[in-house]
Scaffold this active site. Structure first.
Site, PDB file in Angstrom:
ATOM      1  N   LEU A  87      26.040  50.696 107.647  1.00 51.99           N
ATOM      2  CA  LEU A  87      27.341  50.910 106.789  1.00 51.99           C
ATOM      3  C   LEU A  87      26.974  52.873 106.735  1.00 51.99           C
ATOM      4  O   LEU A  87      25.892  53.121 106.506  1.00 51.99           O
ATOM      5  CB  LEU A  87      27.242  50.510 105.576  1.00 51.99           C
ATOM      6  N   CYS A  88      28.033  53.498 106.577  1.00 59.04           N
ATOM      7  CA  CYS A  88      28.084  54.769 106.057  1.00 59.04           C
ATOM      8  C   CYS A  88      28.699  54.654 104.721  1.00 59.04           C
ATOM      9  O   CYS A  88      29.856  54.659 104.580  1.00 59.04           O
ATOM     10  CB  CYS A  88      28.855  55.757 106.992  1.00 59.04           C
ATOM     11  N   LEU A  89      27.885  54.451 103.729  1.00 63.36           N
ATOM     12  CA  LEU A  89      28.131  53.971 102.262  1.00 63.36           C
ATOM     13  C   LEU A  89      27.340  55.044 101.199  1.00 63.36           C
ATOM     14  O   LEU A  89      26.078  54.804 101.292  1.00 63.36           O
ATOM     15  CB  LEU A  89      28.289  52.558 101.795  1.00 63.36           C
TER      16      LEU A  89
END
Length: 169
Positions: A87-89
């Site tokens: 994820l890009c979080l």
């Protein structure tokens, strides 16, 4: 394994089992408390509704000072999820805080499903569709929801791709 990380993960597990947020579950691997399996249900009234998405969380001895690695096992089509499921979080990167526990992480991931950040895409195709063709984006998301219902999602996805290719020729 550090005792502090282990103690914290046990506390996180107790909290998750006694006061789990709606649509989220998770537990440590029976053989390794540093690796967790989790399930996030797609939020109601979103394209992800009815989906059952599997993830892994991998912790290091530096937890809670450093975030875990979170990765979807389920196939996902989302602007902020890479093809490998990572994820890009922000809270898993530059906005991490030791106050976040497993429940907070999973809640943030669940929220991300319906509130993507197309300005910081991990999946450029999904981000572009989200911005330019929401109907097609939602159709693709619905396919991932259907794939989430079965264990052999890779095989079914190959059949879906073949069927799509056959219908477009």
């Amino acid at each position: 394994m550090s005792t502090a990380a282990k103690r914290r993960l046990i506390r996180d597990f107790k909290r998750l089992t006694s006061d789990a947020p709606i649509g989220i579950s998770g537990s440590p691997n029976p053989d390794n408390i540093m690796v967790w399996n989790a399930v996030i249900f797609g939020p109601p009234e979103t394209p992800f509704e009815d989906g059952s998405f599997r993830l892994t969380l991998t912790f290091t001895d530096a937890y809670p000072n450093k975030p875990p690695t979170v990765r979807f096992i389920s196939k996902m089509f989302h602007p902020n999820i890479y093809a490998n499921g990572e994820l890009c979080l922000d809270i898993l990167q530059n906005r991490w805080s030791p106050t976040y526990d497993v429940a907070a992480i999973l809640t943030s991931v669940q929220s991300l499903l319906n509130d993507p950040n197309p300005a910081s895409p991990a999946n450029v195709d999904a981000a572009q569709l989200f911005k330019e063709n929401l109907k097609e984006y939602e159709r693709r998301v619905k396919k991932t929801v259907e794939l989430s219902w079965v264990d052999n999602a890779d095989e079914i996805e190959a059949e879906v791709v073949e069927a799509d290719e056959g219908s477009s020729s």
